[in-house]
Motif scaffolding. Structure first.
Motif, PDB file in Angstrom:
ATOM      1  N   MET A   1      24.787  14.045  -5.792  1.00 18.74           N
ATOM      2  CA  MET A   1      23.569  14.702  -5.768  1.00 18.74           C
ATOM      3  C   MET A   1      22.506  14.257  -6.800  1.00 18.74           C
ATOM      4  SD  MET A   1      22.477  17.988  -3.862  1.00 18.74           S
ATOM      5  CE  MET A   1      21.395  18.425  -4.865  1.00 18.74           C
ATOM      6  N   THR A   2      22.808  14.479  -8.189  1.00 25.13           N
ATOM      7  CA  THR A   2      22.383  13.865  -9.195  1.00 25.13           C
ATOM      8  C   THR A   2      22.086  12.540  -9.626  1.00 25.13           C
ATOM      9  OG1 THR A   2      23.922  14.474 -10.547  1.00 25.13           O
ATOM     10  CG2 THR A   2      22.421  16.348 -10.181  1.00 25.13           C
ATOM     11  N   SER A   3      22.904  11.916  -8.787  1.00 22.12           N
ATOM     12  CA  SER A   3      22.778  10.357  -9.070  1.00 22.12           C
ATOM     13  C   SER A   3      21.711   9.694  -8.944  1.00 22.12           C
ATOM     14  CB  SER A   3      24.019   9.894  -8.235  1.00 22.12           C
ATOM     15  OG  SER A   3      23.425   9.765  -6.940  1.00 22.12           O
ATOM     16  N   ARG A   4      21.262   8.829  -9.788  1.00 19.10           N
ATOM     17  CA  ARG A   4      19.815   8.242  -9.864  1.00 19.10           C
ATOM     18  C   ARG A   4      20.077   6.726  -8.959  1.00 19.10           C
ATOM     19  NH1 ARG A   4      16.158  10.363 -12.870  1.00 19.10           N
ATOM     20  NH2 ARG A   4      16.887  11.860 -14.219  1.00 19.10           N
ATOM     21  N   SER A   5      19.056   6.682  -8.039  1.00 22.64           N
ATOM     22  CA  SER A   5      19.453   5.623  -7.113  1.00 22.64           C
ATOM     23  C   SER A   5      18.197   4.647  -6.985  1.00 22.64           C
ATOM     24  CB  SER A   5      19.834   5.968  -5.798  1.00 22.64           C
ATOM     25  OG  SER A   5      19.298   6.916  -5.388  1.00 22.64           O
ATOM     26  N   ALA A 154      20.542  21.583 -15.392  1.00 23.43           N
ATOM     27  CA  ALA A 154      20.780  22.172 -16.267  1.00 23.43           C
ATOM     28  C   ALA A 154      21.580  23.537 -15.626  1.00 23.43           C
ATOM     29  CB  ALA A 154      19.547  22.734 -17.273  1.00 23.43           C
ATOM     30  N   ILE A 155      20.759  23.949 -14.564  1.00 26.70           N
ATOM     31  CA  ILE A 155      21.358  25.253 -13.538  1.00 26.70           C
ATOM     32  C   ILE A 155      22.627  24.569 -13.096  1.00 26.70           C
ATOM     33  CG2 ILE A 155      20.981  26.509 -11.805  1.00 26.70           C
ATOM     34  CD1 ILE A 155      17.956  26.291 -12.509  1.00 26.70           C
ATOM     35  N   MET A 156      22.701  23.505 -12.703  1.00 21.14           N
ATOM     36  CA  MET A 156      24.046  23.204 -11.979  1.00 21.14           C
ATOM     37  C   MET A 156      25.257  23.050 -12.925  1.00 21.14           C
ATOM     38  SD  MET A 156      23.427  20.816  -8.573  1.00 21.14           S
ATOM     39  CE  MET A 156      21.764  19.580  -9.157  1.00 21.14           C
ATOM     40  N   TYR A 157      24.755  22.385 -14.239  1.00 19.93           N
ATOM     41  CA  TYR A 157      25.619  22.490 -15.383  1.00 19.93           C
ATOM     42  C   TYR A 157      26.199  23.777 -15.729  1.00 19.93           C
ATOM     43  CZ  TYR A 157      27.743  21.695 -19.894  1.00 19.93           C
ATOM     44  OH  TYR A 157      28.488  21.585 -21.000  1.00 19.93           O
ATOM     45  N   TYR A 158      25.171  24.881 -15.810  1.00 19.53           N
ATOM     46  CA  TYR A 158      25.533  26.359 -16.336  1.00 19.53           C
ATOM     47  C   TYR A 158      26.701  26.884 -15.047  1.00 19.53           C
ATOM     48  CZ  TYR A 158      25.005  31.066 -16.952  1.00 19.53           C
ATOM     49  OH  TYR A 158      25.142  32.653 -17.219  1.00 19.53           O
ATOM     50  N   GLN A 159      26.595  26.524 -13.846  1.00 18.79           N
ATOM     51  CA  GLN A 159      27.448  26.941 -12.935  1.00 18.79           C
ATOM     52  C   GLN A 159      28.948  26.377 -12.976  1.00 18.79           C
ATOM     53  OE1 GLN A 159      25.205  28.628  -9.180  1.00 18.79           O
ATOM     54  NE2 GLN A 159      24.110  26.548  -9.976  1.00 18.79           N
ATOM     55  N   GLN A 160      28.641  25.125 -13.372  1.00 18.94           N
ATOM     56  CA  GLN A 160      29.878  24.463 -13.654  1.00 18.94           C
ATOM     57  C   GLN A 160      30.845  25.131 -14.641  1.00 18.94           C
ATOM     58  OE1 GLN A 160      29.101  20.350 -14.243  1.00 18.94           O
ATOM     59  NE2 GLN A 160      30.144  19.883 -12.289  1.00 18.94           N
ATOM     60  N   VAL A 161      30.368  25.743 -15.684  1.00 24.13           N
ATOM     61  CA  VAL A 161      31.001  26.146 -16.835  1.00 24.13           C
ATOM     62  C   VAL A 161      31.049  27.923 -16.483  1.00 24.13           C
ATOM     63  CG1 VAL A 161      30.870  27.004 -19.264  1.00 24.13           C
ATOM     64  CG2 VAL A 161      29.510  24.499 -18.498  1.00 24.13           C
ATOM     65  N   ILE A 225      17.070  24.706   1.765  1.00 22.27           N
ATOM     66  CA  ILE A 225      18.732  25.011   1.814  1.00 22.27           C
ATOM     67  C   ILE A 225      19.363  24.456   0.803  1.00 22.27           C
ATOM     68  CG2 ILE A 225      20.663  25.188   3.384  1.00 22.27           C
ATOM     69  CD1 ILE A 225      18.839  25.405   5.636  1.00 22.27           C
ATOM     70  N   ALA A 226      19.042  23.065   0.597  1.00 23.71           N
ATOM     71  CA  ALA A 226      19.747  22.371  -0.436  1.00 23.71           C
ATOM     72  C   ALA A 226      19.322  23.024  -1.914  1.00 23.71           C
ATOM     73  CB  ALA A 226      19.351  20.899  -0.384  1.00 23.71           C
ATOM     74  N   VAL A 227      18.362  23.383  -2.320  1.00 23.12           N
ATOM     75  CA  VAL A 227      17.770  23.954  -3.494  1.00 23.12           C
ATOM     76  C   VAL A 227      18.871  25.382  -3.426  1.00 23.12           C
ATOM     77  CG1 VAL A 227      16.066  25.229  -4.846  1.00 23.12           C
ATOM     78  CG2 VAL A 227      15.825  22.850  -3.731  1.00 23.12           C
ATOM     79  N   PHE A 228      18.609  26.302  -2.544  1.00 24.07           N
ATOM     80  CA  PHE A 228      19.514  27.358  -2.544  1.00 24.07           C
ATOM     81  C   PHE A 228      20.869  27.045  -2.973  1.00 24.07           C
ATOM     82  CE2 PHE A 228      22.081  30.665  -0.760  1.00 24.07           C
ATOM     83  CZ  PHE A 228      21.556  31.875  -1.140  1.00 24.07           C
ATOM     84  N   LEU A 229      21.581  25.977  -2.326  1.00 24.70           N
ATOM     85  CA  LEU A 229      22.918  25.692  -2.443  1.00 24.70           C
ATOM     86  C   LEU A 229      23.151  25.329  -4.030  1.00 24.70           C
ATOM     87  CD1 LEU A 229      23.971  24.102   0.784  1.00 24.70           C
ATOM     88  CD2 LEU A 229      24.823  26.466  -0.010  1.00 24.70           C
ATOM     89  N   ALA A 230      22.184  24.409  -4.485  1.00 26.25           N
ATOM     90  CA  ALA A 230      22.147  23.857  -5.993  1.00 26.25           C
ATOM     91  C   ALA A 230      22.123  25.072  -6.848  1.00 26.25           C
ATOM     92  CB  ALA A 230      21.348  22.860  -6.018  1.00 26.25           C
ATOM     93  N   VAL A 231      21.106  26.043  -6.532  1.00 25.91           N
ATOM     94  CA  VAL A 231      20.811  26.940  -7.749  1.00 25.91           C
ATOM     95  C   VAL A 231      21.855  28.127  -7.541  1.00 25.91           C
ATOM     96  CG1 VAL A 231      19.198  28.941  -8.280  1.00 25.91           C
ATOM     97  CG2 VAL A 231      18.290  26.448  -7.525  1.00 25.91           C
ATOM     98  N   PHE A 232      22.440  28.588  -6.359  1.00 24.79           N
ATOM     99  CA  PHE A 232      23.446  29.486  -6.392  1.00 24.79           C
ATOM    100  C   PHE A 232      24.857  29.218  -6.331  1.00 24.79           C
ATOM    101  CE2 PHE A 232      19.211  31.563  -5.334  1.00 24.79           C
ATOM    102  CZ  PHE A 232      19.382  32.594  -6.308  1.00 24.79           C
ATOM    103  N   GLY A 234      26.069  25.759  -7.281  1.00 23.30           N
ATOM    104  CA  GLY A 234      26.319  24.742  -8.070  1.00 23.30           C
ATOM    105  C   GLY A 234      26.365  23.535  -7.515  1.00 23.30           C
ATOM    106  N   PRO A 235      26.750  22.313  -8.173  1.00 21.89           N
ATOM    107  CA  PRO A 235      26.849  20.948  -7.554  1.00 21.89           C
ATOM    108  C   PRO A 235      28.009  20.751  -6.553  1.00 21.89           C
ATOM    109  CG  PRO A 235      27.921  20.935  -9.716  1.00 21.89           C
ATOM    110  CD  PRO A 235      27.323  22.384  -9.723  1.00 21.89           C
ATOM    111  N   LEU A 236      27.696  20.237  -5.535  1.00 23.92           N
ATOM    112  CA  LEU A 236      28.763  20.046  -4.514  1.00 23.92           C
ATOM    113  C   LEU A 236      28.663  18.630  -3.917  1.00 23.92           C
ATOM    114  CD1 LEU A 236      27.374  22.807  -2.038  1.00 23.92           C
ATOM    115  CD2 LEU A 236      29.393  22.839  -3.184  1.00 23.92           C
TER     116      LEU A 236
END
Lengths: 291, 219, 201, 147
Positions: A1-5, A154-161, A225-232, A234-236
């Protein structure tokens, strides 16, 4: 998701997101119909709608304000495209929510530009429901207290940790869920599209303009919906993301199917009570998390 | 509290002690304000249709040229004030722009000759005027506690922390300019014909609300 | 921690509580407007507690905004309530040639205002014009006044830009601002005077 | 139901003024409870009094056309700050020489014309302020003319 293309990839992603969003809306309709023991349209109905409208005769009503009538369609697509790019580049959550809030203006624009009384009432109701965004900002504040940043990456990184925020900040997730619910069709808060107003704010937009609106709706559903998943959550990875989105839409559809639509001001009052509860929660979080 | 809420400032323009700065967040908001201001500038008002329900009768409301010109002027002034509030880097300047949005919002609908709309505009105007009290008071407390009004300094964290009450005042002031739950009069104002102009009323208060969210998170 | 500043703020906050309590209880539209005028003072008080020259610089915009909004709102109130015939009449001055005496007085006041310059100068000159307008009953052109108001605003803004971008010409900016504000205050006051005078047909 | 009651209260725009006043009331009560507020000693544009000056309390110091130093946030942005302060119109200058009470009237505003801080260092404020005034008068005079 975070990949730059690259640029073409971006456009492809945008198209896929739009179609998938429309598909989600179709699933939403289907589930509501099944719960209410109706056969319901096929799940690709919304995509067909969009394609069908694209090839229909297009006109601008004689009473309309022409520039606004057309301009607002472009703005609608423009802002959600911007939101989509902020999402995939892991940009600031605040920008996405700003755009979410400004979607309200698009509703006003659609409703008021045609001169038709039905769409005008849709537009006025859209002003009345100005409270629907407030829980959002309280939940943003709570997230900010935990993650100390508002960048999606950063939010997604936080959730990974630390594990998903869904568990850590469950009330905030509930608040955002209500916010998304208020933007779904047939929901308890969707007073702007109530059936007594024909189709609410979109009554007068036909042909290609309506197709533009459908595109915007598809993209909006996907992004929210994607933002909800990303914020609550984490990265999927992509398959899990799609599964998660379908799961979300099922939950949303259940919520929409079993609740009646509220009267305009009641819906606002409930949203404000939610905001008040969230404020109390945010205050507690602020005191506990931040010494 | 949080680093760089709206992103890194990309550009800073200096007006004495008041800096105008652009971040990705404020640029987004600024561009939207600009787009709608241009729309208000170039689009004709719609002809609102009134239907007598239960019958076939309907009639279109026309807006006189004079009225249209005045309301367009107000809508553009409102757009400019909103743009200013989006990019300004000074707390007190922001509150002034907010106050200007309040008065132009009244102006946009005050020329409408419907008693209902005028009544709503008056009630809205009262709240907008009352809202300047917490707004200015909030800015003054900001200045007293931090010894500065510059948002750049707040962002850098070179000044003391801002007390919650100042943030609350600023917030309540902005909410009073037309956010829930004080929006009832604003919703009634929307019944006035002239879509490109009345939309400006709502757009301005939403944008200013979005900006104040950023400002509150800065200190 | 309880320094002088906090004591001052305490007093003002108590005043604010009282004022807002009154405002919350009031149901009459006109009285709401009048009370708001009082409530505005609270904001000025909190700004004044800063106690620096900055406070002085912030009070002026605060005050102006309050007055300006009050003016616009009271005009809307008049329209909304349908108040057309206000019981304010032109001055009746007993002189033989009725048109000349106010003119001479006004010219004197305007000239004096120009000498004074600045805010007060504008005020005095404006008073002269107010006096002229309310003692005469002929229809004067509001359009012209509005245009003058616009021009003075433009001069004022232009001077500001000189200050900001061409600081070496600060004296030009200063003079521009002086003329701008003189015109501005004069025009605004005479506008009020016109509205206050006899109703035109 | 309580929700119905609240929404009935909210939907009437006659009620928003009391509602907002009530909210302000609560906020200011909270403000009293949250006192004391810290006061930063490092303030911009600090004020000093020179009781012997004829311009007191408006005196910002310095003879005419020489620059006095002003504590501003970004001094490099307003190089001419302090020059305008000591400017007096000829008439104000005359008054300041013959009387000690010039400072008690606003005529004796340093410069006799404009406020330095308001116009030079914090210029954008005064632009917005002038514009608000302009807009308000435009509204009033339009409504007055048309109705």
């Amino acid at each position: 998701m975070t990949s730059r293309s690259s640029g073409t990839d971006m456009i492809a992603e945008l198209l896929i997101a739009t179609f998938f969003g429309l598909l989600l809306l179709g699933i939403h309709r289907k589930i509501i119909a099944r719960i209410q023991r109706r056969p319901g349209p096929p799940i690709w109905q919304e995509i067909l709608h969009m394609l069908k409208f694209s090839f229909k005769t297009t006109w601008i009503p004689k009473t309309a304000s022409p520039v606004l009538f057309v301009g607002v369609v472009l703005i609608a697509i423009g802002i959600w495209t911007a939101a989509f790019y902020v999402l995939i580049s892991g940009g600031s959550l605040l920008v996405i929510f700003g755009i979410y809030m400004l979607h309200k203006i698009v509703e006003h624009g659609f409703g008021l530009s045609s001169g038709s009384p039905y769409s005008k009432y849709g537009g006025v109701r859209s002003v009345i429901s100005a409270a629907s965004e407030l829980p959002l900002f309280v939940s943003v504040a709570v997230i900010a207290v935990y993650t100390r940043s508002l960048d999606l990456s950063a939010i997604m990184y936080y959730q990974q940790v630390h594990g998903p925020l869904l568990i850590i900040a469950f009330p905030a997730a509930c608040a955002m869920f209500i916010v998304i619910l208020s933007k779904m069709p047939f929901g308890p808060f969707s007073i702007v599209e109530a059936k007594e107003l024909v189709s609410g704010y979109k009554t007068e937009h036909f042909g290609i303009w309506r197709a533009g609106l459908e595109i915007c709706n598809g993209l909006k559903t996907y992004v929210l919906i994607a933002v909800f998943l990303a914020v609550f959550i984490g990265p999927l990875s992509l398959p899990w993301l799609l599964v998660g989105m379908i799961l979300m839409i099922v939950i949303l559809a259940f919520a929409c199917a079993v609740t009646p639509m509220m009267s305009p001001f009641d819906s606002v009052t409930i949203q404000m009570l939610v905001t008040a509860l969230m404020l109390v929660y945010a205050a507690i979080v602020l005191m506990v998390v931040q010494p | 509290m949080i680093d760089l809420v709206g992103g890194v400032p990309l550009y800073i323009l200096e007006f004495g002690d008041e800096l105008v700065y652009l971040t990705p967040y404020t640029i987004t908001l600024f561009l939207l304000a600009l787009t709608f201001t241009v729309l208000a500038l170039i689009s004709q008002p719609e002809k609102q249709i009134d239907i007598a329900f239960g019958g076939d009768a309907y009639r279109a409301k026309e807006i006189s040229v004079d009225e249209m010109r005045f309301r367009r002027f107000m809508a553009i002034a409102c757009g400019l004030a909103t743009m200013g509030a989006m990019v300004t880097g000074d707390i007190f300047n922001f509150t002034l722009f907010t106050a200007m949005v309040g008065i132009t919002n009244v102006g946009i609908v005050a020329a409408v000759k419907s008693p209902h709309v005028q009544d709503a505009a008056y009630q809205y105007g009262l709240v907008a005027l009352a809202a300047t009290v917490p707004l200015f008071a909030g800015a003054a407390v900001y200045a007293a506690v931090t010894g500065s009004l510059s948002m750049i300094e707040l962002m850098k964290g070179t000044v003391p922390a801002v007390p919650l009450i100042a943030k609350g005042m600023l917030m309540l002031g902005v909410i009073g300019e037309g956010m829930a739950p004080f929006y009832a009069a604003k919703a009634e104002m929307f019944r006035a014909p002239g879509a490109p102009y009345v939309i400006m009323c709502s757009l301005s208060s939403l944008l200013i609300f979005l900006r104040v969210v950023e400002i509150i998170m800065l200190g | 921690m309880w320094a002088q500043y906090s004591y001052g703020i305490l007093v003002i906050m108590v005043a604010a509580v009282i004022a807002f309590y009154a405002l919350a209880r009031e149901r009459d539209d006109l009285h709401k407007l009048l009370l708001l005028d009082l409530v505005e003072i609270v904001a000025l008080g909190i700004i004044a507690m800063l106690g620096t020259d900055l406070a002085e610089a912030l009070i002026l915009p605060g005050l102006t905004v309050g007055i300006a909004e009050l003016l616009a709102l009271s005009q809307i109130y008049c329209t909304k309530e349908g108040i057309r015939n206000r019981p304010v009449m032109g001055l009746n001055i007993e002189v033989i040639t009725k048109s000349d005496a106010p003119l001479i007085l006004s010219i004197f006041l305007v000239a004096y205002g120009m000498v004074l310059s600045g805010f007060t100068g504008g005020g005095v000159a404006g008073l002269g014009l107010v006096f002229l307008f309310i003692s005469r009953t002929y229809r004067n052109d509001l359009n012209l006044l509005e245009m003058a108001s616009g021009i003075s605003w433009a001069i004022w803004i232009f001077a500001f830009f000189v200050f900001m971008f061409l600081p070496q010409y600060w004296f030009v900016a200063l003079m521009g601002a002086a003329i701008g504000i003189l015109l501005k205050v004069t025009v605004k006051m005479s506008l009020v005077g016109t509205m206050w005078g006899k109703q035109h047909d | 139901m309580i929700i119905r009651k609240i929404s009935h209260f909210l939907c009437n725009y006659e009620n928003i003024m009391p509602l907002f006043a009530g909210a302000c009331l609560l906020l200011f009560i909270a403000g009293i409870l949250l006192l004391p507020l810290p006061y930063s000693e490092k303030q911009l544009y600090p004020k000093t009094f020179d009781r012997n000056s004829s311009l007191d309390p408006y005196d910002r110091g310095g003879p005419p056309f020489t620059q006095v130093s002003i504590v501003s946030q970004y001094p490099e942005n307003s190089p001419t700050a302090g020059l305008v302060t000591s400017y007096l119109t000829p008439f104000s200058l005359f008054l300041s020489q013959v009387t000690m009470h010039l400072g008690t009237t606003i005529v004796a505003h340093p410069g006799g014309i404009i406020d330095e801080i308001l116009y030079n260092t914090r210029g954008l404020d005064t632009v917005v302020e002038a514009t608000i005034l302009f807009i308000a008068f435009a509204i009033a005079s339009y409504i007055y003319r048309k109705v």
